[in-house]
Design a protein around this motif. Structure first.
Motif, PDB file in Angstrom:
ATOM      1  N   ILE A   1       0.904  -1.169  -0.062  1.00 48.71           N
ATOM      2  CA  ILE A   1       0.177   0.028  -0.108  1.00 48.71           C
ATOM      3  C   ILE A   1       0.871   1.296   0.145  1.00 48.71           C
ATOM      4  CG2 ILE A   1      -1.649   1.357   1.389  1.00 48.71           C
ATOM      5  CD1 ILE A   1      -2.839  -1.350   2.300  1.00 48.71           C
ATOM      6  N   LYS A   2       1.859   1.209   0.690  1.00 50.53           N
ATOM      7  CA  LYS A   2       2.738   2.394   0.784  1.00 50.53           C
ATOM      8  C   LYS A   2       3.478   2.627  -0.513  1.00 50.53           C
ATOM      9  CE  LYS A   2       5.676   2.929   4.293  1.00 50.53           C
ATOM     10  NZ  LYS A   2       6.505   2.932   5.582  1.00 50.53           N
ATOM     11  N   ILE A   3       3.975   1.551  -1.165  1.00 43.89           N
ATOM     12  CA  ILE A   3       4.506   1.667  -2.364  1.00 43.89           C
ATOM     13  C   ILE A   3       3.717   2.278  -3.437  1.00 43.89           C
ATOM     14  CG2 ILE A   3       5.511   0.407  -4.723  1.00 43.89           C
ATOM     15  CD1 ILE A   3       6.650  -1.588  -2.268  1.00 43.89           C
ATOM     16  N   VAL A   4       2.166   1.495  -3.405  1.00 44.27           N
ATOM     17  CA  VAL A   4       1.131   2.124  -4.356  1.00 44.27           C
ATOM     18  C   VAL A   4       0.939   3.644  -4.208  1.00 44.27           C
ATOM     19  CG1 VAL A   4      -1.159   2.029  -4.907  1.00 44.27           C
ATOM     20  CG2 VAL A   4       0.292  -0.036  -4.840  1.00 44.27           C
ATOM     21  N   VAL A   5       0.760   4.110  -3.012  1.00 43.63           N
ATOM     22  CA  VAL A   5       0.667   5.593  -2.493  1.00 43.63           C
ATOM     23  C   VAL A   5       1.922   6.408  -3.199  1.00 43.63           C
ATOM     24  CG1 VAL A   5       0.497   7.000  -0.819  1.00 43.63           C
ATOM     25  CG2 VAL A   5      -0.880   5.072  -0.662  1.00 43.63           C
ATOM     26  N   ILE A   6       2.846   6.007  -2.814  1.00 44.95           N
ATOM     27  CA  ILE A   6       4.022   6.609  -3.411  1.00 44.95           C
ATOM     28  C   ILE A   6       4.157   6.792  -4.844  1.00 44.95           C
ATOM     29  CG2 ILE A   6       6.686   6.627  -3.551  1.00 44.95           C
ATOM     30  CD1 ILE A   6       6.773   5.455  -0.718  1.00 44.95           C
ATOM     31  N   VAL A   7       3.790   5.756  -5.474  1.00 43.45           N
ATOM     32  CA  VAL A   7       4.003   5.920  -7.151  1.00 43.45           C
ATOM     33  C   VAL A   7       2.962   6.830  -7.323  1.00 43.45           C
ATOM     34  CG1 VAL A   7       3.241   4.342  -9.288  1.00 43.45           C
ATOM     35  CG2 VAL A   7       4.642   3.679  -7.499  1.00 43.45           C
ATOM     36  N   LEU A   8       1.630   6.683  -6.917  1.00 39.96           N
ATOM     37  CA  LEU A   8       0.417   7.628  -7.238  1.00 39.96           C
ATOM     38  C   LEU A   8       0.966   9.039  -7.077  1.00 39.96           C
ATOM     39  CD1 LEU A   8      -2.816   5.542  -5.815  1.00 39.96           C
ATOM     40  CD2 LEU A   8      -2.060   5.896  -8.412  1.00 39.96           C
ATOM     41  N   VAL A   9       1.499   9.339  -5.967  1.00 37.11           N
ATOM     42  CA  VAL A   9       1.909  10.663  -5.570  1.00 37.11           C
ATOM     43  C   VAL A   9       2.859  11.083  -6.477  1.00 37.11           C
ATOM     44  CG1 VAL A   9       3.213  12.096  -4.198  1.00 37.11           C
ATOM     45  CG2 VAL A   9       1.289  10.472  -3.237  1.00 37.11           C
ATOM     46  N   VAL A  10       3.944  10.422  -6.751  1.00 37.71           N
ATOM     47  CA  VAL A  10       4.702  10.660  -7.891  1.00 37.71           C
ATOM     48  C   VAL A  10       4.155  10.858  -9.196  1.00 37.71           C
ATOM     49  CG1 VAL A  10       6.868   9.682  -9.386  1.00 37.71           C
ATOM     50  CG2 VAL A  10       6.874   9.691  -6.983  1.00 37.71           C
ATOM     51  N   MET A  11       3.410  10.202  -9.692  1.00 31.70           N
ATOM     52  CA  MET A  11       2.480  10.211 -10.924  1.00 31.70           C
ATOM     53  C   MET A  11       1.548  11.642 -10.837  1.00 31.70           C
ATOM     54  SD  MET A  11       1.216   6.456 -11.514  1.00 31.70           S
ATOM     55  CE  MET A  11       0.073   6.878 -13.046  1.00 31.70           C
ATOM     56  N   VAL A  12       1.177  11.996  -9.655  1.00 30.39           N
ATOM     57  CA  VAL A  12       0.318  13.337  -9.914  1.00 30.39           C
ATOM     58  C   VAL A  12       1.160  14.365  -9.946  1.00 30.39           C
ATOM     59  CG1 VAL A  12      -1.220  14.724  -8.263  1.00 30.39           C
ATOM     60  CG2 VAL A  12      -1.505  12.360  -8.507  1.00 30.39           C
ATOM     61  N   ILE A  13       2.388  14.425  -9.119  1.00 32.32           N
ATOM     62  CA  ILE A  13       3.284  15.579  -9.188  1.00 32.32           C
ATOM     63  C   ILE A  13       3.909  15.654 -10.583  1.00 32.32           C
ATOM     64  CG2 ILE A  13       5.828  16.326  -8.402  1.00 32.32           C
ATOM     65  CD1 ILE A  13       5.010  15.048  -5.672  1.00 32.32           C
ATOM     66  N   TYR A  14       4.269  14.550 -11.446  1.00 29.76           N
ATOM     67  CA  TYR A  14       4.808  14.532 -12.676  1.00 29.76           C
ATOM     68  C   TYR A  14       3.667  15.270 -13.450  1.00 29.76           C
ATOM     69  CZ  TYR A  14       6.276  13.459 -17.353  1.00 29.76           C
ATOM     70  OH  TYR A  14       6.900  13.528 -18.613  1.00 29.76           O
ATOM     71  N   ARG A  15       2.594  14.660 -13.368  1.00 29.32           N
ATOM     72  CA  ARG A  15       1.430  15.242 -14.183  1.00 29.32           C
ATOM     73  C   ARG A  15       1.089  16.701 -13.941  1.00 29.32           C
ATOM     74  NH1 ARG A  15      -0.377  16.009 -18.760  1.00 29.32           N
ATOM     75  NH2 ARG A  15      -2.555  16.362 -19.013  1.00 29.32           N
ATOM     76  N   LEU A  16       1.117  17.265 -12.843  1.00 29.59           N
ATOM     77  CA  LEU A  16       0.986  18.424 -12.494  1.00 29.59           C
ATOM     78  C   LEU A  16       2.069  19.473 -12.964  1.00 29.59           C
ATOM     79  CD1 LEU A  16      -0.620  18.445  -8.947  1.00 29.59           C
ATOM     80  CD2 LEU A  16      -1.840  18.987 -11.101  1.00 29.59           C
TER      81      LEU A  16
END
Length: 130
Positions: A15-30
């Motif tokens: 779950i921690k890894i999935v959350v980190i990946v999602l946060v990185v994806m959102v930051i990259y997109r923004l």
């Protein structure tokens, strides 16, 4: 008991890894969106290639930059009225856009249009507006 703890730890780690990946994806997109918008602010291309189409725009006394930007968007001279408002603010013309009738072209960049409409006198407009 140890197997349940190990399974719980594994699920927690996933779950921690999935959350980190999602946060990185959102930051990259923004970040990508911000970069593209910034690029448009300072390098928005014209609506059409030269020779383009001449369009007459009338700015009345009291028209603020939002009204002018909407007129330009409605006439097909700019893609985004909101972006034009920001471009005009960043252009740094102390007195803003002047009232008058201007002949603008779809092959002009927003910056070129701002320069013409912010000219302080008829002579500064090089015959582009009056």
């Amino acid at each position: 008991m140890k197997k349940k703890e190990a399974a719980g730890m594994a699920v927690h780690s996933v779950i921690k890894i999935v959350v980190i990946v999602l946060v990185v994806m959102v930051i990259y997109r923004l970040g990508s969106m911000a970069f593209e918008y910034g690029e448009r602010i300072f390098g928005e291309p014209p609506m059409a290639d030269a020779p383009g189409t001449d369009i007459e725009i009338m700015i009345q006394n009291g028209d603020d930059v939002k009204v002018i930007a909407q007129k330009l968007e409605d006439a097909g001279l700019v893609r985004d009225a909101g972006l034009f408002v920001l471009q005009e603010k960043l252009a740094g013309y102390k007195d803003g856009l002047k009232a008058g009738t201007y002949t603008l072209n779809t092959s002009m960049t927003p910056d070129e249009m701002i320069q013409i409409m912010a000219a302080s006198s008829e002579e500064d407009q090089d015959g582009e507006g009056s």
